[in-house]
Design a protein around this motif. Structure first.
Motif, PDB file in Angstrom:
ATOM      1  N   GLU A  37       3.300   5.399  -7.723  1.00  0.00           N
ATOM      2  CA  GLU A  37       3.607   6.509  -8.642  1.00  0.00           C
ATOM      3  C   GLU A  37       4.755   6.132  -9.576  1.00  0.00           C
ATOM      4  O   GLU A  37       4.735   6.441 -10.778  1.00  0.00           O
ATOM      5  N   ALA A  49      -2.358   4.508  -5.820  1.00  0.00           N
ATOM      6  CA  ALA A  49      -1.894   5.840  -5.418  1.00  0.00           C
ATOM      7  C   ALA A  49      -3.041   6.761  -5.025  1.00  0.00           C
ATOM      8  O   ALA A  49      -2.930   7.536  -4.063  1.00  0.00           O
ATOM      9  N   GLU A  50      -4.159   6.678  -5.752  1.00  0.00           N
ATOM     10  CA  GLU A  50      -5.244   7.643  -5.554  1.00  0.00           C
ATOM     11  C   GLU A  50      -6.312   7.182  -4.566  1.00  0.00           C
ATOM     12  O   GLU A  50      -7.012   8.011  -3.984  1.00  0.00           O
ATOM     13  N   CYS A  59       7.090  12.072  -1.890  1.00  0.00           N
ATOM     14  CA  CYS A  59       8.008  10.980  -2.195  1.00  0.00           C
ATOM     15  C   CYS A  59       9.442  11.496  -2.297  1.00  0.00           C
ATOM     16  O   CYS A  59       9.701  12.498  -2.972  1.00  0.00           O
ATOM     17  N   ALA A 108      -3.550   3.768  -1.099  1.00  0.00           N
ATOM     18  CA  ALA A 108      -2.434   4.211  -0.255  1.00  0.00           C
ATOM     19  C   ALA A 108      -2.668   5.620   0.274  1.00  0.00           C
ATOM     20  O   ALA A 108      -3.481   6.371  -0.258  1.00  0.00           O
ATOM     21  N   GLU A 109      -1.952   5.951   1.333  1.00  0.00           N
ATOM     22  CA  GLU A 109      -1.994   7.303   1.893  1.00  0.00           C
ATOM     23  C   GLU A 109      -1.027   8.197   1.106  1.00  0.00           C
ATOM     24  O   GLU A 109       0.162   7.895   1.034  1.00  0.00           O
ATOM     25  N   PRO A 110      -1.514   9.299   0.509  1.00  0.00           N
ATOM     26  CA  PRO A 110      -0.608  10.190  -0.237  1.00  0.00           C
ATOM     27  C   PRO A 110       0.475  10.756   0.666  1.00  0.00           C
ATOM     28  O   PRO A 110       0.236  11.044   1.836  1.00  0.00           O
ATOM     29  N   SER A 122       0.844  -1.192   0.000  1.00  0.00           N
ATOM     30  CA  SER A 122       0.000   0.000   0.000  1.00  0.00           C
ATOM     31  C   SER A 122       0.886   1.252   0.000  1.00  0.00           C
ATOM     32  O   SER A 122       0.719   2.166   0.796  1.00  0.00           O
ATOM     33  N   ASP A 123       1.828   1.257  -0.936  1.00  0.00           N
ATOM     34  CA  ASP A 123       2.881   2.281  -0.979  1.00  0.00           C
ATOM     35  C   ASP A 123       2.599   3.288  -2.092  1.00  0.00           C
ATOM     36  O   ASP A 123       2.621   2.944  -3.283  1.00  0.00           O
ATOM     37  N   TYR A 124       2.329   4.515  -1.724  1.00  0.00           N
ATOM     38  CA  TYR A 124       2.012   5.583  -2.680  1.00  0.00           C
ATOM     39  C   TYR A 124       3.171   5.844  -3.647  1.00  0.00           C
ATOM     40  O   TYR A 124       2.965   5.963  -4.866  1.00  0.00           O
ATOM     41  N   CYS A 125       4.385   5.923  -3.129  1.00  0.00           N
ATOM     42  CA  CYS A 125       5.535   6.270  -3.965  1.00  0.00           C
ATOM     43  C   CYS A 125       5.865   5.166  -4.959  1.00  0.00           C
ATOM     44  O   CYS A 125       6.202   5.443  -6.115  1.00  0.00           O
TER      45      CYS A 125
END
Length: 562
Positions: free
Chosen positions: A470, A530-531, A539, A534-536, A464-467
């Motif tokens: 992306e 990402a949207e 990065c 995951a938590e924004p 659950s990784d935003y970076c």
């Protein structure tokens, strides 16, 4: 007639209050529940504490055990981890009994007033949840108060007193009646509350109340047994462990009932506290006896209920029993989605194996896995759809929507890999089609680039990784550019009349197109992570994807969930 309606109305308020308070507390702390259960793996004493706290949260050891059955069925928690939590749950359920004995019922109306005021006059969801829990707490005790007032005239009823005496003087009958009643109301807290009311009104003596308490404790395990029917063996073992602990404790205490009750009457002269203390000491006794023996219990249950194979086309982690606990159910759905993602990743890696080894068995397995995913995705989507109808926090609702979007694209990727690439691989192997050296090199470059994107997207989903998500999505333009370039160079080879290129042209272009379609769906999944999942966050400068994936080549394929 009026007395009967009062009793039924009081019972309704009691059960509704328990439900309302449980729902409010779940909304406040439900998202922390899975995290708490995850900490009991190697800490049995912490498991006892967590079990007690969860039962205070749900106001029912029955509900706690049903949750554990669901988690065990979904392979989230093992029997060995469950046993301390079950014993703690039995202790936690005694808190309500002690509060009833403290005559909190006398201030039930002010509690209802406070809770209702918060619910109706505040606009913030957080405060409304607190108000809902307080309102449920007040209604619980208001229901008991109404029942107590309705039962007061029964002290003068010869028929009712004789009926109770008939049951009370037959201990086994008293235990059976209390067990059945507790099973029917699905709440040991409600059953014990009614026993306290009967004792406080002088309708039953302390010994009869103790037999009823034993029955209520046994009856609270029936619901979990029922919920485990058709579940995994581990879930059935959890339910059976709870039942055997209650039944075993009852059998051990039953011969000592008279001296035990005599001791209780010396501790307190209040009938309410005598019943509440009986309930508390009985469950403390069960914990003290069975906690040191828990490992032996696991071995016995594993031998009596051996493992059975789970059907391949059935979800591994989903549990219908936990839909009433939305935060936990969402966690299970997330694990199932990551498991399906792992299957898709394996399918993609198998495409590379089939191309290198020309193995028909690998190509057939890719098509079989596509068939499996076609069964898993609709069932997981249906589960998430049911879940989204339950009370969820705004962030949890957004995450559920994101998981449905991910599932949709995972199914489309599996269709490309199984229905298209699987067939193409079989044609290549069957007809012994060979690519030109340059064409084979270009296809391998395309495969490796998309492989990096697939693995990175899967890792982003699992963590659950935003970076990471992306970074995975940013790979698509390069893959699109490569596909266009390699398609052009292939056409140049056709113009030059290279024989291998002519014979493999359809397969070559189909492979390029399939790789591109896979990357498109992976971009969609990465964007959904990402949207929506995951938590924004901001990065840092990310290392190249190759460095991020510098683990074992297929390590991500074995990752199902954290």
């Amino acid at each position: 007639m009026g007395m009967g309606l009062s009793l039924l109305g009081g019972m309704g308020l009691l059960l509704y209050g328990i439900s309302l308070m449980s729902e409010g507390l779940q909304k406040i702390a439900g998202h922390k529940l899975r995290r708490a259960l995850g900490r009991v793996a190697d800490r049995p004493l912490m498991g006892v504490v967590v079990g007690a706290l969860i039962t205070i949260l749900f106001q029912s050891s029955t509900a706690t055990t049903v949750i554990l059955v669901g988690l065990a069925s979904a392979a989230v928690i093992t029997l060995r981890q469950c046993l301390p939590v079950i014993l703690g749950a039995d202790i936690g359920t005694t808190v309500t009994a002690q509060l009833i004995a403290l005559r909190v019922t006398e201030i039930s109306l002010p509690i209802v007033a406070v809770g209702a005021s918060i619910v109706f006059f505040t606009k913030r969801d957080r405060y409304r949840r607190v108000g809902q829990a307080i309102l449920g707490f007040g209604l619980l005790f208001l229901g008991l108060k109404i029942m107590a007032e309705a039962m007061a005239p029964l002290k003068e009823s010869v028929f009712f007193r004789e009926a109770l005496l008939h049951v009370a003087h037959r201990p086994l009958l008293a235990i059976v009646v209390a067990a059945i009643f507790t099973f029917l109301v699905h709440s040991s807290a409600a059953a014990v509350g009614i026993i306290i009311v009967l004792a406080s009104q002088g309708l039953i003596d302390a010994l009869a109340a103790f037999y009823f308490i034993l029955g209520a404790n046994v009856g609270t395990s029936f619901t979990a047994l029922l919920a485990s029917i058709g579940s995994s063996r581990e879930a059935q073992r959890v339910a059976m462990a709870h039942f055997l602990a209650k039944l075993g404790g009852t059998c051990l205490v039953f011969p000592l009932a008279v001296p035990f009750v005599s001791w209780l009457t010396k501790i307190s002269s209040s009938p309410s506290f005598q019943v509440a203390n009986a309930h508390t000491f009985f469950n403390l006794f069960i914990t003290a006896v069975f906690f040191p023996l828990r490992n032996y219990g696991v071995l016995i249950l594993e031998r009596c209920l051996p493992e059975k194979k789970r059907p391949e086309f059935e979800p591994k982690y989903l549990s219908e029993a936990l839909l009433d606990t939305p935060s936990l159910a969402l966690g299970l759905a997330y694990r199932e989605v990551t498991r399906i993602s792992a299957k898709v990743l394996r399918m993609y890696l198998d495409v590379g194996r089939a191309l290198k080894t020309s193995s028909m068995a690998v190509a057939e397995d890719i098509m079989h896995q596509e068939h499996v995913i076609d069964h898993l995705v609709p069932k997981t989507t249906a589960y998430l759809t049911q879940l989204l109808r339950r009370p969820l926090h705004r962030d949890e609702f957004r995450r559920g929507i994101g998981l449905i979007h991910v599932l949709n694209d995972l199914e489309l990727v599996s269709d490309v890999l199984g229905n298209r690439l699987g067939v193409l691989l079989q044609d290549k192997i069957r007809e012994n089609i060979q690519f030109s050296p340059t064409g084979e090199e270009e296809l391998d470059i395309m495969y490796q680039e998309v492989s990096i994107m697939v693995r990175l997207t899967h890792k982003a989903l699992v963590r659950s990784d935003y970076c990471l998500a992306e970074q995975a999505a940013s790979l698509y333009p390069r893959i699109l550019k490569l596909e266009r370039g390699f398609r052009t160079t292939h056409i140049h080879r056709l113009r030059e009349g290279i024989k291998e290129s002519e014979l493999s042209s359809r397969l070559h272009l189909e492979l390029l197109n399939a790789y591109l379609r896979v990357s498109e769906h992976m971009r969609n999944i990465a964007l959904a992570v990402a949207e929506e999942i995951a938590e924004p966050r901001v990065c840092p400068a990310m290392p190249p994807p190759e460095a991020v994936l510098a683990e074992e080549p297929e390590a991500e394929a074995r990752l199902e969930a954290l």
